[in-house]
Design a protein around this motif. Sequence first.
Motif, PDB file in Angstrom:
ATOM      1  N   GLY A  43      10.528  -2.056  21.316  1.00  0.00           N
ATOM      2  CA  GLY A  43       9.980  -3.101  22.180  1.00  0.00           C
ATOM      3  C   GLY A  43      11.063  -3.750  23.035  1.00  0.00           C
ATOM      4  O   GLY A  43      12.263  -3.625  22.756  1.00  0.00           O
ATOM      5  N   SER A  44      10.625  -4.443  24.068  1.00  0.00           N
ATOM      6  CA  SER A  44      11.601  -5.056  24.965  1.00  0.00           C
ATOM      7  C   SER A  44      11.286  -6.520  25.269  1.00  0.00           C
ATOM      8  O   SER A  44      11.844  -7.098  26.187  1.00  0.00           O
ATOM      9  CB  SER A  44      11.663  -4.266  26.277  1.00  0.00           C
ATOM     10  N   SER A  45      10.373  -7.104  24.483  1.00  0.00           N
ATOM     11  CA  SER A  45      10.110  -8.536  24.695  1.00  0.00           C
ATOM     12  C   SER A  45       9.457  -9.132  23.450  1.00  0.00           C
ATOM     13  O   SER A  45       9.022  -8.394  22.545  1.00  0.00           O
ATOM     14  CB  SER A  45       9.178  -8.746  25.893  1.00  0.00           C
ATOM     15  N   VAL A  46       9.371 -10.458  23.446  1.00  0.00           N
ATOM     16  CA  VAL A  46       8.746 -11.150  22.309  1.00  0.00           C
ATOM     17  C   VAL A  46       7.315 -10.669  22.121  1.00  0.00           C
ATOM     18  O   VAL A  46       6.839 -10.530  20.993  1.00  0.00           O
ATOM     19  CB  VAL A  46       8.727 -12.682  22.586  1.00  0.00           C
ATOM     20  N   ARG A  47       6.674 -10.376  23.225  1.00  0.00           N
ATOM     21  CA  ARG A  47       5.275  -9.923  23.190  1.00  0.00           C
ATOM     22  C   ARG A  47       5.106  -8.719  22.254  1.00  0.00           C
ATOM     23  O   ARG A  47       4.096  -8.571  21.585  1.00  0.00           O
ATOM     24  CB  ARG A  47       4.879  -9.549  24.633  1.00  0.00           C
ATOM     25  N   GLY A  61      16.298  -1.907  14.028  1.00  0.00           N
ATOM     26  CA  GLY A  61      16.408  -2.677  15.271  1.00  0.00           C
ATOM     27  C   GLY A  61      17.800  -3.269  15.366  1.00  0.00           C
ATOM     28  O   GLY A  61      18.625  -3.081  14.469  1.00  0.00           O
ATOM     29  N   ASN A  62      18.057  -3.981  16.464  1.00  0.00           N
ATOM     30  CA  ASN A  62      19.372  -4.602  16.632  1.00  0.00           C
ATOM     31  C   ASN A  62      19.217  -6.100  16.853  1.00  0.00           C
ATOM     32  O   ASN A  62      18.171  -6.680  16.546  1.00  0.00           O
ATOM     33  CB  ASN A  62      20.128  -3.929  17.786  1.00  0.00           C
ATOM     34  N   ALA A 102       0.123  -4.584  14.794  1.00  0.00           N
ATOM     35  CA  ALA A 102       0.689  -3.237  14.666  1.00  0.00           C
ATOM     36  C   ALA A 102       2.190  -3.320  14.384  1.00  0.00           C
ATOM     37  O   ALA A 102       2.713  -2.593  13.525  1.00  0.00           O
ATOM     38  CB  ALA A 102       0.432  -2.452  15.943  1.00  0.00           C
ATOM     39  N   PHE A 103       2.893  -4.216  15.072  1.00  0.00           N
ATOM     40  CA  PHE A 103       4.335  -4.334  14.846  1.00  0.00           C
ATOM     41  C   PHE A 103       4.605  -4.753  13.392  1.00  0.00           C
ATOM     42  O   PHE A 103       5.433  -4.160  12.699  1.00  0.00           O
ATOM     43  CB  PHE A 103       4.966  -5.364  15.802  1.00  0.00           C
ATOM     44  N   VAL A 104       3.899  -5.788  12.948  1.00  0.00           N
ATOM     45  CA  VAL A 104       4.157  -6.291  11.583  1.00  0.00           C
ATOM     46  C   VAL A 104       3.851  -5.189  10.563  1.00  0.00           C
ATOM     47  O   VAL A 104       4.646  -4.920   9.656  1.00  0.00           O
ATOM     48  CB  VAL A 104       3.315  -7.563  11.305  1.00  0.00           C
ATOM     49  N   THR A 105       2.726  -4.508  10.746  1.00  0.00           N
ATOM     50  CA  THR A 105       2.342  -3.473   9.778  1.00  0.00           C
ATOM     51  C   THR A 105       3.362  -2.336   9.769  1.00  0.00           C
ATOM     52  O   THR A 105       3.847  -1.927   8.709  1.00  0.00           O
ATOM     53  CB  THR A 105       0.944  -2.922  10.131  1.00  0.00           C
ATOM     54  N   ASN A 108      16.264 -11.625  17.795  1.00  0.00           N
ATOM     55  CA  ASN A 108      15.900 -12.682  18.759  1.00  0.00           C
ATOM     56  C   ASN A 108      14.396 -12.722  18.996  1.00  0.00           C
ATOM     57  O   ASN A 108      13.799 -13.797  19.033  1.00  0.00           O
ATOM     58  CB  ASN A 108      16.603 -12.433  20.113  1.00  0.00           C
ATOM     59  N   TYR A 109      13.792 -11.545  19.158  1.00  0.00           N
ATOM     60  CA  TYR A 109      12.346 -11.509  19.438  1.00  0.00           C
ATOM     61  C   TYR A 109      11.554 -12.110  18.272  1.00  0.00           C
ATOM     62  O   TYR A 109      10.610 -12.873  18.477  1.00  0.00           O
ATOM     63  CB  TYR A 109      11.855 -10.075  19.668  1.00  0.00           C
TER      64      TYR A 109
END
Length: 594
Positions: A414-418, A523-524, A424-427, A529-530
């Motif tokens: 991903g490239s933003s907080v969105r 991730g990095n 889906a991200f959490v799962t 930050n996100y």
Amino acid sequence: MPISTNKAFVKDRARCLMSINEALAVVCPAVSVKQAIGVYLFQNTLTTLGTERHQHIIEELWNQQALSALALTEVAHGSDAKNMRTTATYDQETEEFVINTPDFQAAKCWVGNLGKTCTMVLLFAQLYTGGQCFGLHAFVVPVRDPKTLLPYPGLIIGDIGEKIGLNGIDNGFVMFQNYRIPRQNLLNRVADVTKDGDYESSFTEPGKLLGAALENLSAGRVGIMQEGSNNLINAVTIAVRYAALRTQFGSDNGPEVPIIEYQLHQWRLFPYVSAAAVLKIFTTSLTDDYLNAVEMSNTDTAIDNLREMISEIHAIISATKPLITWTCLHAIQECREACGGHGYLKAARFGDLRSTVDPCVSYEGDNNVLLQQTSNWLLRQWSSVINHNTTHSPLKTCSFLTNCNEILSKRFAGSSVRHVKTVAFVTQTYEWLITYLLKNTHQKQSELLTTQCKFTARNNSQVYKAAPLSKAYGEYVALKYYWNHINEHVEADLRSILGTLGLLYGLSCLDKHLVYLLQGNYGNGSLVNYIQDAILELCNEMKKCAVSVTDALAPPDFVINSVLGKADGKLYENLRNELFRGDTCVPEILASKL
Ligand SMILES: Cc1cc2nc3c(=O)[nH]c(=O)nc-3n(C[C@H](O)[C@H](O)[C@H](O)COP(=O)(O)OP(=O)(O)OC[C@H]3O[C@@H](n4cnc5c(N)ncnc54)[C@H](O)[C@@H]3O)c2cc1C
């Protein structure tokens, strides 16, 4: 009150008893514990481990002719049940078991109801017959005359004294000296001793028998989870209502600001509000699965996967009883502090809540020990994946492991907080995290096993490996049940707020596992930050509805029973009434000097 032991009613009866206990626990915890161990737990154990010859005892319990207790813990052994030393030796001549406590360290202790009131105990003791030990078994042991409540000869019984809380329960200790009970008092559903002293069991391994006996404690653990999620709701309701009314500071000459407006305060409280919603819905849904499994195990027809389902439910409960009780305990402390000095008033209720929830992390299975049962189960699933590319997970809480290679190759793109504010991200992140920690735990244990025995290898792979694995699995399962429930049972107009709560809970939990996401290159720094920004955004979104959410979750005022958390919003009026209820007169001796 349903006392029927008919198998058809097992689930309904269990649900009815659980509901009564759940309601009682939020109003008067000590009474609920007294009743739970004095009647429900005993009845449950007699139904599942006993046979027809024990059913009359259930009638006695419901007719208030008997009160029971569960005597498992000894002075020197609690979690390590296998090494308990109370013995029950069969005497063929009299057809009795003779119970003995070898020394003080083997005295049964902490037994609720035993200090002063119970008339019989469900005793766990090492069964001996024909000179051989067959392991821990459960026995019904009368200990007091029901009319006089005086202990029977051959017993030394005492109360363990005042505790940090729950002093409405008389926790006691007992030592047995050649104390005799009839052979029939052995709960003999899965193992029995014949008149001639022969031992007969449907289990070939003694460990499995102990497992079956202790499995009965699952009902107690589910009860603790229900109480924990309710107490969590109580705590956050008080703190959120207070935060909405309490004002401190303001910019320059501007108006004072309600403390709920401060980002720091939101960040301290709202993740616990979201936890309250998620864990309440999770516990309610899991209880359904648990009761279905109980019902299935009480039918006579063979059911596919039943054994696997029971193992999976045991693994879930072993991870989520710790999750809920720890979350609740930490939340109570945070909420107490969030109400400042007034939070320390007894009438604020946090002290009582804290001392009630505190022992829940130790009894019915110490939390840290329970987590090991979950990781052991997950490691068995891992072996199954490696060897047969399959899992034994009828409830599908870890079936994703069969895609382990694909999951482990994933990286956050991903490239933003969105991109992190999605289910889906959490799962997917949890699935990666669990797979990563499971693989690492397995690897660590395999390495250690080259030089250490199994016992030591397991112990030396808990920190940073098996323990966080079980914690992550518990959070994942709670969220999975939550989202399933929302998708299947919740009307569309409520999904938005419930979605926000689920995301805030998921991301706040992941926040605590960031080190593993970085360590495993999932991730990095941007991901960190996100996630942090997303949590703050969600907290800000929740600000406008936090009071409504807690109002929706909260029980009536008389249950919350806090001067700071009443629904009427009259914080200072209620506080004034509380303070003036005390001794406000100036003593005469001082008055003359004023
Ligand atoms: C209010 C209250 C009511 C209770 N009521 C009852 C009752 O009615 N009947 C009854 O039988 N018992 C009762 N108990 C006892 C309770 O079940 C035990 O306290 C519990 O099982 C934990 O055992 P323990 O106290 O011996 O702790 P231990 O097992 O000695 O554990 C002590 C610490 O060591 C840690 N530890 C232990 N083993 C390991 C390991 N392998 N690896 C890493 N860490 C480990 C634990 O995490 C824990 O922090 C009650 C306790 C309380 C507080």
